[in-house]
Design a protein around this motif. Structure first.
Motif, mmCIF file in Angstrom:
data_model
loop_
_atom_site.group_PDB
_atom_site.id
_atom_site.type_symbol
_atom_site.label_atom_id
_atom_site.label_comp_id
_atom_site.label_asym_id
_atom_site.label_seq_id
_atom_site.Cartn_x
_atom_site.Cartn_y
_atom_site.Cartn_z
ATOM 1 N N PHE A 191 0.874 -1.274 0.085
ATOM 2 C CA PHE A 191 0.172 -0.008 0.045
ATOM 3 C C PHE A 191 1.052 0.730 0.030
ATOM 4 C CE2 PHE A 191 0.792 -0.524 4.551
ATOM 5 C CZ PHE A 191 1.315 0.541 4.963
ATOM 6 N N GLY A 192 0.564 2.227 -0.257
ATOM 7 C CA GLY A 192 1.264 3.504 -0.142
ATOM 8 C C GLY A 192 0.481 4.309 0.051
ATOM 9 N N ILE A 193 0.889 6.013 -0.186
ATOM 10 C CA ILE A 193 -0.078 7.321 0.288
ATOM 11 C C ILE A 193 0.611 8.512 -0.207
ATOM 12 C CG2 ILE A 193 -0.093 8.992 2.355
ATOM 13 C CD1 ILE A 193 -0.241 6.511 3.688
ATOM 14 N N SER A 194 0.487 9.047 -1.197
ATOM 15 C CA SER A 194 0.644 9.835 -2.355
ATOM 16 C C SER A 194 0.584 10.875 -1.322
ATOM 17 C CB SER A 194 -0.160 10.191 -3.382
ATOM 18 O OG SER A 194 -0.159 8.530 -4.031
ATOM 19 N N GLN A 195 1.769 11.890 -1.793
ATOM 20 C CA GLN A 195 1.562 13.208 -1.041
ATOM 21 C C GLN A 195 3.487 14.221 -1.948
ATOM 22 O OE1 GLN A 195 0.495 16.358 0.523
ATOM 23 N NE2 GLN A 195 -0.425 14.762 0.858
ATOM 24 N N THR A 196 2.827 15.156 -2.235
ATOM 25 C CA THR A 196 4.050 15.925 -2.582
ATOM 26 C C THR A 196 4.515 17.352 -1.690
ATOM 27 O OG1 THR A 196 2.827 17.373 -4.454
ATOM 28 C CG2 THR A 196 3.877 15.151 -5.113
ATOM 29 N N LYS A 197 3.323 17.793 -0.995
ATOM 30 C CA LYS A 197 3.458 18.996 0.196
ATOM 31 C C LYS A 197 4.686 18.799 0.885
ATOM 32 C CE LYS A 197 -1.504 20.445 -1.155
ATOM 33 N NZ LYS A 197 -2.505 21.043 -0.289
ATOM 34 N N GLU A 198 5.467 19.854 1.146
ATOM 35 C CA GLU A 198 6.836 18.927 2.271
ATOM 36 C C GLU A 198 6.349 18.842 3.441
ATOM 37 O OE1 GLU A 198 9.954 17.218 2.865
ATOM 38 O OE2 GLU A 198 9.466 18.241 0.652
ATOM 39 N N ASP A 199 4.917 19.864 4.072
ATOM 40 C CA ASP A 199 4.926 19.179 5.569
ATOM 41 C C ASP A 199 4.114 18.399 5.413
ATOM 42 O OD1 ASP A 199 3.194 21.134 3.857
ATOM 43 O OD2 ASP A 199 1.783 21.978 5.768
ATOM 44 N N HIS A 200 3.012 18.126 5.040
ATOM 45 C CA HIS A 200 2.483 16.220 4.906
ATOM 46 C C HIS A 200 2.967 15.839 4.072
ATOM 47 C CE1 HIS A 200 -1.150 19.031 5.002
ATOM 48 N NE2 HIS A 200 -1.929 18.765 4.420
ATOM 49 N N ARG A 201 4.205 16.052 3.601
ATOM 50 C CA ARG A 201 5.288 14.510 3.546
ATOM 51 C C ARG A 201 5.883 13.868 5.158
ATOM 52 N NH1 ARG A 201 6.761 12.867 -1.283
ATOM 53 N NH2 ARG A 201 8.927 12.211 -0.613
ATOM 54 N N LYS A 202 6.670 15.386 5.553
ATOM 55 C CA LYS A 202 7.429 14.782 7.149
ATOM 56 C C LYS A 202 6.177 14.518 8.322
ATOM 57 C CE LYS A 202 9.449 17.132 10.893
ATOM 58 N NZ LYS A 202 9.099 16.560 11.596
ATOM 59 N N THR A 203 5.032 14.709 8.039
ATOM 60 C CA THR A 203 3.161 14.369 9.020
ATOM 61 C C THR A 203 3.282 12.677 9.191
ATOM 62 O OG1 THR A 203 2.294 16.458 9.187
ATOM 63 C CG2 THR A 203 1.244 14.185 9.932
ATOM 64 N N ILE A 204 3.582 12.551 7.212
ATOM 65 C CA ILE A 204 3.100 11.161 7.148
ATOM 66 C C ILE A 204 4.317 10.030 7.321
ATOM 67 C CG2 ILE A 204 2.411 9.061 4.922
ATOM 68 C CD1 ILE A 204 1.074 12.352 4.232
ATOM 69 N N LYS A 205 5.730 10.645 7.172
ATOM 70 C CA LYS A 205 6.882 9.914 7.233
ATOM 71 C C LYS A 205 6.759 9.782 8.770
ATOM 72 C CE LYS A 205 12.276 10.485 5.996
ATOM 73 N NZ LYS A 205 13.174 10.955 5.845
ATOM 74 N N ASP A 206 7.225 10.948 9.340
ATOM 75 C CA ASP A 206 6.329 10.128 11.684
ATOM 76 C C ASP A 206 5.931 9.410 11.556
ATOM 77 O OD1 ASP A 206 9.241 12.480 11.449
ATOM 78 O OD2 ASP A 206 6.940 14.117 11.948
ATOM 79 N N LEU A 207 4.934 9.108 11.216
ATOM 80 C CA LEU A 207 3.721 8.399 10.957
ATOM 81 C C LEU A 207 4.355 7.217 10.814
ATOM 82 C CD1 LEU A 207 1.046 7.743 12.134
ATOM 83 C CD2 LEU A 207 0.350 8.237 9.952
ATOM 84 N N LEU A 208 4.744 6.957 9.614
ATOM 85 C CA LEU A 208 5.182 5.725 9.351
ATOM 86 C C LEU A 208 6.114 5.325 10.234
ATOM 87 C CD1 LEU A 208 5.257 6.191 5.704
ATOM 88 C CD2 LEU A 208 3.105 5.161 7.293
#
Length: 437
Positions: A191-208
């Motif tokens: 599974f994947g999560i698409s995201q290009t916005k930098e602040d959201h990318r950081k949030t998702i990365k921290d979550l994973l």
């Protein structure tokens, strides 16, 4: 003992309590009477969908015993069991507030009174200007789980070790991101999560990372290779088939889920209002339920966009818990000739529907995508429904419909019926003074 305006009480508790104090030591006859407006039929809706514990259900399909989301006198959501349903043929006026609220002109509506508490009155007894309830504080009974464990999935060999359980708070956030920006890849069982916005990318990365997933990061998003999680996530569909798992609806972490969902596919217009976009009708319905459960007023709009197959949906929500209703009623001697009225009436013939919800006497209803809190009356079920007007009948339990009887071991009246009731309709022409005016 006498009551004036009995339908002002949201439940039969005051009536039953005072009846238990009605005694005579001298042999005098005992009476308990009440007046109320209106005395006729039809505290009902011609159509609508009711918010139940299983989502939105056509009011025609709701049954006694179903659980609905209601609101108590303190303005807080509670889950209540429907004790009865009403379906009757109605001939009379319907009241319209645009296409958003449509009900019989005797329907009871919860509004915020001058004491800032919720009161329920028939439409004809509402003041000329009032605030109708559309939202309520979240339930105090949200469930709290510590962990979410992904269901097992049989596979030959795992390329990477991935967690079987994660904190439930992280699961709620992960599900929010997946439903708004996620996808599954059957070929690689990932599974994947698409995201290009930098602040959201950081949030998702921290979550994973918190979840202890082994993941790949690219310029467009994140990928997680895991047959178990792939198998679990793929059930929530693609694009037009997405939906929210039911267990999240009553979760203590519903707010965290909603924030992630909005960060992915929503737009906040203020700190307490926004719009969520989706092309899944079921997801739109589910998001509306989430908004109601979180205490927002909400409505759904849909449109056909150019170069799109199928409708697009917008869920608009706000932290404002009431909406203004200008009824046109003249309850006080004031000059209201120039008052703005946003309600119209139109004659209607057909079936109308309502529910009996003990104690709270309210339920959320959706009409044409617009959600509001509807009231109903226990008085009708107690006094009017059991027998024709003017005919005495043995009092019944309004929940079970069984006659009220003394216990078999009662010292004076073992097994005897307790009380008789009678509905006496009062009409305009019963009073010549009013009838001639």
């Amino acid at each position: 003992i006498g009551f004036d305006e009995l339908t002002q009480w949201p439940s039969p508790y005051p009536w039953d309590y005072l009846r238990s104090r009605l005694r005579s030591a001298t042999g005098l006859p005992l009476y308990q009477r009440a007046t109320t407006n209106p005395g006729g039929r039809g505290h009902c809706l011609p159509f609508g969908e009711v918010l139940t514990e299983n989502g939105w259900v056509d009011i025609k399909e709701v049954k006694a015993g179903d659980n609905v989301i209601s609101v108590d006198s303190k303005g807080q959501q509670v889950t209540k069991k429907v004790s009865g349903v009403v379906k009757e043929y109605y001939e009379g006026n319907l009241v319209f507030r645009k296409d958003e609220m449509i009900f019989t002109e005797n329907h009871r509506l919860p509004f915020v009174n001058n004491s800032n508490s919720i009161e329920i009155r028939p439409f004809g007894e509402l003041p000329g200007q009032c605030n109708i309830v559309r939202a309520a504080y979240p339930s105090a009974d949200f469930t709290s789980k510590t962990f979410f464990t992904v269901p097992p999935y049989r596979t030959r060999k795992l390329r990477l070790n991935q967690p079987d359980s994660i904190l439930y708070s992280d699961y709620a956030e992960l599900m929010g991101w997946f439903l708004s920006e996620g996808h599954t890849l059957d070929r690689d069982k990932e599974f994947g999560i698409s995201q290009t916005k930098e602040d959201h990318r950081k949030t998702i990365k921290d979550l994973l990372t918190r979840c202890e997933f082994n993941f790949r990061e690219s310029s467009t998003g994140f990928q997680v290779s895991s047959p178990k999680w792939w198998n679990y996530f793929k059930q929530f569909g693609k694009c037009r088939d997405k939906f929210i798992p039911r267990e999240l609806m009553s979760s203590l972490f519903l707010k965290a889920f909603f924030k992630a969902l909005m960060d992915g596919d929503g737009y906040w217009t203020s700190s307490k209002s926004g719009i969520y976009y989706t092309i899944s009708e079921q997801l739109a319905n589910d998001v509306m339920e989430v908004c109601v459960r979180l205490g927002y007023s909400v409505r759904l709009t849909k449109r056909q966009r150019d170069n799109r197959n199928g409708l697009s949906y917008e869920v608009r929500f706000s932290g404002k818990k009431t909406t203004e209703l200008n009824t046109g009623n003249h309850l006080y001697r004031v000059n209201t000739e120039n008052s703005k009225v946003n309600c119209n009436k139109s004659y209607f013939e057909g079936f109308v529907y309502c529910l009996t919800v003990p104690e709270t006497e309210t339920f959320f209803v959706r009409q044409n995508g617009y959600v509001w809190l509807s009231g109903n009356t226990w008085v009708k079920k107690m006094f009017i429904d059991p027998a024709p007007p003017g005919k005495a009948f043995w009092g019944t339990d309004i929940t079970t419909g069984e006659p009220l009887k003394y216990p078999e071991n009662h010292s004076k009246f073992p097994g005897h019926f307790v009380v008789k009731r009678r509905f006496i309709p009062a009409k305009l022409y019963d009073n010549p003074y009013l009838a001639e005016d």
